[in-house]
Structure formats: structure tokens, C-alpha cells
Design a protein around this motif. Sequence first.
Motif, PDB file in Angstrom:
ATOM      1  N   VAL A  39       1.965  -8.954   5.293  1.00 46.01           N
ATOM      2  CA  VAL A  39       3.309  -8.695   4.490  1.00 46.01           C
ATOM      3  C   VAL A  39       3.651  -7.217   3.945  1.00 46.01           C
ATOM      4  CG1 VAL A  39       4.507  -9.218   2.102  1.00 46.01           C
ATOM      5  CG2 VAL A  39       3.175 -11.053   3.316  1.00 46.01           C
ATOM      6  N   GLY A  40       4.472  -6.784   4.727  1.00 45.73           N
ATOM      7  CA  GLY A  40       5.143  -5.257   4.527  1.00 45.73           C
ATOM      8  C   GLY A  40       5.425  -5.129   2.936  1.00 45.73           C
ATOM      9  N   SER A  45       1.298 -14.429  10.843  1.00 43.59           N
ATOM     10  CA  SER A  45       2.788 -14.114  10.725  1.00 43.59           C
ATOM     11  C   SER A  45       3.064 -12.703   9.966  1.00 43.59           C
ATOM     12  CB  SER A  45       3.450 -15.189   9.463  1.00 43.59           C
ATOM     13  OG  SER A  45       4.674 -14.818   9.179  1.00 43.59           O
ATOM     14  N   VAL A  46       3.948 -12.022  10.207  1.00 45.79           N
ATOM     15  CA  VAL A  46       4.241 -10.658  10.053  1.00 45.79           C
ATOM     16  C   VAL A  46       5.609 -10.578   9.259  1.00 45.79           C
ATOM     17  CG1 VAL A  46       4.259  -8.139  10.618  1.00 45.79           C
ATOM     18  CG2 VAL A  46       2.928  -9.758  11.728  1.00 45.79           C
ATOM     19  N   VAL A  47       5.681  -9.976   8.096  1.00 42.48           N
ATOM     20  CA  VAL A  47       6.898  -9.726   7.420  1.00 42.48           C
ATOM     21  C   VAL A  47       7.126  -8.286   7.217  1.00 42.48           C
ATOM     22  CG1 VAL A  47       7.966  -9.992   5.101  1.00 42.48           C
ATOM     23  CG2 VAL A  47       6.282 -11.843   5.770  1.00 42.48           C
ATOM     24  N   GLU A  52      -5.484 -23.295   2.972  1.00 48.36           N
ATOM     25  CA  GLU A  52      -4.468 -22.283   2.389  1.00 48.36           C
ATOM     26  C   GLU A  52      -4.208 -21.218   2.959  1.00 48.36           C
ATOM     27  OE1 GLU A  52      -4.749 -22.590  -1.937  1.00 48.36           O
ATOM     28  OE2 GLU A  52      -6.857 -22.642  -1.556  1.00 48.36           O
ATOM     29  N   ASP A  53      -2.826 -20.624   2.909  1.00 48.99           N
ATOM     30  CA  ASP A  53      -2.447 -19.308   3.328  1.00 48.99           C
ATOM     31  C   ASP A  53      -2.922 -18.154   2.658  1.00 48.99           C
ATOM     32  OD1 ASP A  53      -0.605 -20.963   4.796  1.00 48.99           O
ATOM     33  OD2 ASP A  53       1.128 -20.056   4.094  1.00 48.99           O
ATOM     34  N   GLY A  79      -4.983 -22.425   7.333  1.00 52.90           N
ATOM     35  CA  GLY A  79      -3.802 -21.636   6.517  1.00 52.90           C
ATOM     36  C   GLY A  79      -3.323 -20.538   7.583  1.00 52.90           C
ATOM     37  N   THR A  80      -2.030 -20.279   7.074  1.00 48.71           N
ATOM     38  CA  THR A  80      -1.524 -19.004   8.081  1.00 48.71           C
ATOM     39  C   THR A  80      -1.853 -17.613   7.162  1.00 48.71           C
ATOM     40  OG1 THR A  80       0.378 -20.316   8.587  1.00 48.71           O
ATOM     41  CG2 THR A  80       0.546 -17.756   8.561  1.00 48.71           C
TER      42      THR A  80
END
Length: 245
Positions: free
Chosen positions: A13-14, A134-136, A104-105, A8-9
Motif C-alpha cells: 500500500v502506497g 495486490s499493489v495500491v 487474513e489479509d 489472505g492477500t
Amino acid sequence: MSDMERLGTIHGVGLGPGAPDLLSVRADRLVRGARHIAFFRKKGRPGQARRIAAGMLRADAVEIAMEYPVTTEIPVSDPRYNAMLSSFYTECTERLMVAAGSGEDVVVLCEGDPFFYGSFMHLHSRLSGRVPVSVVPGITGMAGAWNATSLPICWGDDVLTVVMATLPEEDLVRHIRQTDALVVMKIGRNLPKLRRAIRAAGREEQAWLVEHAAMPEQRATRLVDAQTVTPYFSILLIHGQGRRP
């Protein structure tokens, strides 16, 4: 399918400065959809990131609380500080790897922006190359702070400097004197030292103290009028006065 494709990734998350409605659409979607939710907190506390996300999580969400072994109990200059945190971040990395191993993420809740003085950066450097990451981006706490004053932070060619109040006093004085606009973070017990540095730089009348920016308890006060400071959620500002039409 490669080993990485089976994982999963892990999403950093900001969440922005504190108000749930300041999340991006992407952040909101990921937080509401993820079954695995991780967040940092001090032992015995719910955690600010978890508080921001309250009411958004799935009913079947699996929460992964990552509790700091130390925050302000020992100075950052003590060799034990980095050693303890390094072991802590390594342990957290392995916990997230196990969760992502299910395919799962995993969403890691991050106050402000994950890549701006955030704890997630220490996980990102350990996770990269081992699992999809991943970065949000999120609105930073300092953006929430200067908006709380209803004044622009920079005009025209103003130079903005961001410093930590944990710096030595003489370094603070130098940075404060040299910049047009200023953001000071990590104030807490360093407020007396910061006051002296602001005064020595001759900029006391320009300084603002913002506590709990973008939260219900938000308060913006000129430094000369401020009597107390919130230990964690406080930022000092000096607004630039540069070129404008």
C-alpha cells in the motif's frame, strides 16, 4: 477451494510522500481495516511508513516490523550488501507468508509508491505466484518535492530524468547535461559529489533542494543557498522550461 484461495492477500500500500491526508481512499481503507500490518524500518527507529500511518491502525493490529540488516553502513558495491539484503527479503517473505496463511489479509506500508524504488518490489518478486498480491499506487516523494517548490516540473515536450546520487560523478554530469528536467534521489552523504556534478553541468543556478517534502518539516531551498541536507528525506530538482502556449 484451491490453496491460493485459502490464503489472505498481501497488499503493498502506497502511503504517499509523508502527509497522512495524501493517501488514496483505497489505501486509507486497507490500512484502517487490516489486522496484520507490516512495515520496513531501520533498527532502533520507528520507520517512516509506520509514522505516516500512526493513528490509523486498529487497536488489535498485529505489527510486523521488518528491520534492515544494513542501510548505509557498507557501500552498495560491496558484495556483502546484496547478499545481506537478499537474505533479509527472503526472511521477510516467509514472515508475510505465515501471516497470510491464516486466511487474513496483510498490509505492507510503503512510503511513496510501492513500485517506484521501493523495498516492497523485492517482496513482490518473491511473493508472486505463491500468494495473492495486490499493489495500491501512491503519490511519489518526487511529486511532493516539486509541489513544495510551487513550480511545474515539466512543460510541453520536456524530458524528465530520475537518477540516484549514488551514481559515479561522471555519470551524474552526463545525465544532468542531457535532460530538460531532473530529479535526484538518495542524496545523503553524496551531496558534495552532486554539487560538483551540477556545477560541472552548468546548471547550479537552476537546482532546488527539497527536504521532508509533504511533511511538517518541509523545506525547499535553491541549491546555491542550501547549507545542509537531511540524510534521507531529500530530493534535488531542476525544473524543465519547455514549450508552453
